[in-house]
Design a protein around this motif. Sequence first.
Motif, PDB file in Angstrom:
ATOM      1  N   LEU A 239      11.852 -31.095 -15.923  1.00  0.00           N
ATOM      2  CA  LEU A 239      12.628 -30.202 -15.062  1.00  0.00           C
ATOM      3  C   LEU A 239      13.219 -29.030 -15.840  1.00  0.00           C
ATOM      4  N   ASP A 240      13.784 -29.280 -17.003  1.00  0.00           N
ATOM      5  CA  ASP A 240      14.413 -28.203 -17.773  1.00  0.00           C
ATOM      6  C   ASP A 240      13.392 -27.147 -18.184  1.00  0.00           C
ATOM      7  N   ILE A 241      12.221 -27.600 -18.582  1.00  0.00           N
ATOM      8  CA  ILE A 241      11.183 -26.647 -18.990  1.00  0.00           C
ATOM      9  C   ILE A 241      10.718 -25.826 -17.796  1.00  0.00           C
ATOM     10  N   LEU A 242      10.546 -26.472 -16.656  1.00  0.00           N
ATOM     11  CA  LEU A 242      10.089 -25.761 -15.466  1.00  0.00           C
ATOM     12  C   LEU A 242      11.138 -24.772 -14.980  1.00  0.00           C
ATOM     13  N   THR A 243      12.407 -25.126 -15.078  1.00  0.00           N
ATOM     14  CA  THR A 243      13.465 -24.204 -14.656  1.00  0.00           C
ATOM     15  C   THR A 243      13.506 -22.971 -15.546  1.00  0.00           C
ATOM     16  N   ALA A 244      13.402 -23.175 -16.854  1.00  0.00           N
ATOM     17  CA  ALA A 244      13.371 -22.027 -17.765  1.00  0.00           C
ATOM     18  C   ALA A 244      12.138 -21.159 -17.504  1.00  0.00           C
ATOM     19  N   GLU A 245      11.019 -21.799 -17.208  1.00  0.00           N
ATOM     20  CA  GLU A 245       9.801 -21.046 -16.899  1.00  0.00           C
ATOM     21  C   GLU A 245       9.964 -20.247 -15.604  1.00  0.00           C
ATOM     22  N   VAL A 343      13.554 -25.165  -7.709  1.00  0.00           N
ATOM     23  CA  VAL A 343      12.745 -25.906  -8.684  1.00  0.00           C
ATOM     24  C   VAL A 343      13.149 -27.378  -8.707  1.00  0.00           C
ATOM     25  N   ARG A 344      14.459 -27.631  -8.693  1.00  0.00           N
ATOM     26  CA  ARG A 344      14.917 -29.032  -8.727  1.00  0.00           C
ATOM     27  C   ARG A 344      14.466 -29.779  -7.475  1.00  0.00           C
ATOM     28  N   ALA A 345      14.625 -29.146  -6.314  1.00  0.00           N
ATOM     29  CA  ALA A 345      14.233 -29.807  -5.069  1.00  0.00           C
ATOM     30  C   ALA A 345      12.729 -30.074  -5.038  1.00  0.00           C
ATOM     31  N   ALA A 346      11.931 -29.087  -5.452  1.00  0.00           N
ATOM     32  CA  ALA A 346      10.476 -29.278  -5.453  1.00  0.00           C
ATOM     33  C   ALA A 346      10.064 -30.318  -6.484  1.00  0.00           C
ATOM     34  N   TRP A 347      10.740 -30.348  -7.623  1.00  0.00           N
ATOM     35  CA  TRP A 347      10.420 -31.305  -8.683  1.00  0.00           C
ATOM     36  C   TRP A 347      10.695 -32.740  -8.224  1.00  0.00           C
ATOM     37  N   THR A 348      11.866 -32.964  -7.622  1.00  0.00           N
ATOM     38  CA  THR A 348      12.189 -34.310  -7.137  1.00  0.00           C
ATOM     39  C   THR A 348      11.288 -34.709  -5.974  1.00  0.00           C
ATOM     40  N   THR A 349      10.935 -33.743  -5.109  1.00  0.00           N
ATOM     41  CA  THR A 349      10.042 -34.055  -3.988  1.00  0.00           C
ATOM     42  C   THR A 349       8.666 -34.445  -4.490  1.00  0.00           C
ATOM     43  N   GLU A 350       8.185 -33.776  -5.540  1.00  0.00           N
ATOM     44  CA  GLU A 350       6.882 -34.124  -6.084  1.00  0.00           C
ATOM     45  C   GLU A 350       6.864 -35.568  -6.555  1.00  0.00           C
ATOM     46  N   PHE A 402      -0.122 -43.345   4.709  1.00  0.00           N
ATOM     47  CA  PHE A 402      -0.913 -43.037   3.522  1.00  0.00           C
ATOM     48  C   PHE A 402      -1.471 -41.617   3.590  1.00  0.00           C
ATOM     49  N   CYS A 403      -1.893 -41.189   4.775  1.00  0.00           N
ATOM     50  CA  CYS A 403      -2.382 -39.815   4.952  1.00  0.00           C
ATOM     51  C   CYS A 403      -1.284 -38.807   4.666  1.00  0.00           C
ATOM     52  N   HIS A 404      -0.122 -39.028   5.266  1.00  0.00           N
ATOM     53  CA  HIS A 404       0.997 -38.099   5.047  1.00  0.00           C
ATOM     54  C   HIS A 404       1.416 -38.081   3.578  1.00  0.00           C
ATOM     55  N   ALA A 405       1.475 -39.250   2.965  1.00  0.00           N
ATOM     56  CA  ALA A 405       1.890 -39.313   1.563  1.00  0.00           C
ATOM     57  C   ALA A 405       0.917 -38.562   0.666  1.00  0.00           C
ATOM     58  N   THR A 406      -0.379 -38.682   0.949  1.00  0.00           N
ATOM     59  CA  THR A 406      -1.390 -38.020   0.120  1.00  0.00           C
ATOM     60  C   THR A 406      -1.255 -36.503   0.181  1.00  0.00           C
ATOM     61  N   TYR A 407      -1.228 -35.960   1.395  1.00  0.00           N
ATOM     62  CA  TYR A 407      -1.185 -34.502   1.527  1.00  0.00           C
ATOM     63  C   TYR A 407       0.205 -33.938   1.235  1.00  0.00           C
ATOM     64  N   ASP A 408       1.236 -34.745   1.476  1.00  0.00           N
ATOM     65  CA  ASP A 408       2.577 -34.310   1.064  1.00  0.00           C
ATOM     66  C   ASP A 408       2.644 -34.166  -0.449  1.00  0.00           C
ATOM     67  N   ALA A 409       1.954 -35.039  -1.169  1.00  0.00           N
ATOM     68  CA  ALA A 409       1.966 -34.970  -2.631  1.00  0.00           C
ATOM     69  C   ALA A 409       1.256 -33.710  -3.115  1.00  0.00           C
ATOM     70  N   ILE A 410       0.115 -33.382  -2.494  1.00  0.00           N
ATOM     71  CA  ILE A 410      -0.610 -32.178  -2.907  1.00  0.00           C
ATOM     72  C   ILE A 410       0.225 -30.931  -2.626  1.00  0.00           C
ATOM     73  N   VAL A 411       0.778 -30.857  -1.420  1.00  0.00           N
ATOM     74  CA  VAL A 411       1.579 -29.681  -1.041  1.00  0.00           C
ATOM     75  C   VAL A 411       2.852 -29.604  -1.886  1.00  0.00           C
ATOM     76  N   ALA A 412       3.428 -30.749  -2.238  1.00  0.00           N
ATOM     77  CA  ALA A 412       4.638 -30.738  -3.057  1.00  0.00           C
ATOM     78  C   ALA A 412       4.376 -30.107  -4.415  1.00  0.00           C
ATOM     79  N   THR A 413       3.220 -30.403  -5.007  1.00  0.00           N
ATOM     80  CA  THR A 413       2.878 -29.783  -6.292  1.00  0.00           C
ATOM     81  C   THR A 413       2.710 -28.277  -6.142  1.00  0.00           C
ATOM     82  N   LEU A 414       2.067 -27.840  -5.067  1.00  0.00           N
ATOM     83  CA  LEU A 414       1.904 -26.402  -4.833  1.00  0.00           C
ATOM     84  C   LEU A 414       3.246 -25.722  -4.609  1.00  0.00           C
ATOM     85  N   ARG A 415       4.137 -26.384  -3.909  1.00  0.00           N
ATOM     86  CA  ARG A 415       5.475 -25.804  -3.696  1.00  0.00           C
ATOM     87  C   ARG A 415       6.240 -25.721  -5.010  1.00  0.00           C
ATOM     88  N   LEU A 416       6.056 -26.687  -5.861  1.00  0.00           N
ATOM     89  CA  LEU A 416       6.702 -26.625  -7.180  1.00  0.00           C
ATOM     90  C   LEU A 416       6.128 -25.468  -7.987  1.00  0.00           C
TER      91      LEU A 416
END
Length: 424
Positions: A239-245, A343-350, A402-416
């Motif tokens: 998280l700290d590295i991503l926030t600085a980035e 960044v924090r919200a997207a990181w925890t959601t991922e 399982f469907c929602h969890a899968t695509y939520d995970a992909i979208v969460a990474t993109l949002r991060l």
Amino acid sequence: MLALAPALVCAETLQEAWTVATQANHRLRAQGHRVHAAQEELSEARSARLPTLSNRSGYVHLSTEPAFGLGIPALPPVLPVPVELEIPLTDRSFGMSTTTLTVPLYTGGKIQAGIDARRFLVQAEKDGYSTSRQELRLEVAEAYFNVLRARRLHEVTLDAERSLFEHLENAKKLLEQKLVTRNVLLAAQTAWANAAQEALKAENQAFIAEAAYNRYMGRALDFPVFVEDMDVPELSGELDILTAEAFRCRRELNQIAAQSRASSAVSRAAQADRLPQVVAVGAHNYLQNSHLSQESIWSGGVGLSWTPFDGGASRARERAAQQNAAAAARMREETRSLIALQVRAAWTTERETRSRIQVAELGKSQADENLRVVNRQFQEGLVNHTEVLDAQTQQTLAAMNFCHATYDAIVATLRLQRAVGHLN
């Protein structure tokens, strides 16, 4: 042939979708026009340093020919009586032209301040374009995976409908054998009808998701959609590295900083309005007049204009620009805080979505096995029909989770990635 058609069509990848949407999106193209407009305004500001050549020409017709009256008194014996003379000043009809070349010599820094302001505004517009581009990419990605999600959910509802139809057929056979009562058949028919309705709803949601995706692509809303599925990406870094980035990469911070510098340049330009303005002037004047010995006259000189007091207008503009610069600085700090939160919200959601995938996958496998066992037991008369319906409901819910969890995970990474500023 219709069944083989999707296989013969090359599925569109997410990167290809981004390329098409970037070219087709009207909002992003409008932002590009604003960038070009700011660049032209910068060119206009730079042209203030160059000489200015202007011409004024005209043709005049007078009602009477102007003349100069001259009275000569009597001078005996040469001129015994007074004489009144009229000397023509100009022709009754004549043309005239003035060509002026003006070169700024000293403006108190006004020209340079104007150039700086426009240059910073160009940078702000470019940063705004980059921000809009990343926002568009995230929206397209969400629409892209909404299509895959809706299709997967439609498949889940179709599987549930087929499973309940098989249960309905089993109930009919058992009723014919007098092993169950009629209410079991009625319950099976009701459950199958509800599943059919859910399948129709899911199919409609898939159509809507495809239309929304086609809108981003600039295509007809009913255009056939073939998109390629993708695996869940790896977890992002710390998280700290991503926030600085994010503080380094987010173009919103650069945009606000450029707007602040532009306001400071406007303040300097307003201050320069109270300083002397010196220009060099060269001119050529032409007056069509048959009474003049020379109709063309050249001139040159240096001009100075100075407005040390204008009622406080320039000082008010200067203070307003300073306030705008201070406001931009405040907004930059506010934006930094908001970026850190994003960044924090997207990181925890991922990370939350990755945990959901593990739980949902386990739940789905258990629900599949439970449904298989209960169906066999129902056929053998070991359980009643309500347990079959409950098992089917649990299996459908587990598959959807399982469907929602899968695509939520992909979208969460993109949002991060968008929150960090890496969605380029």
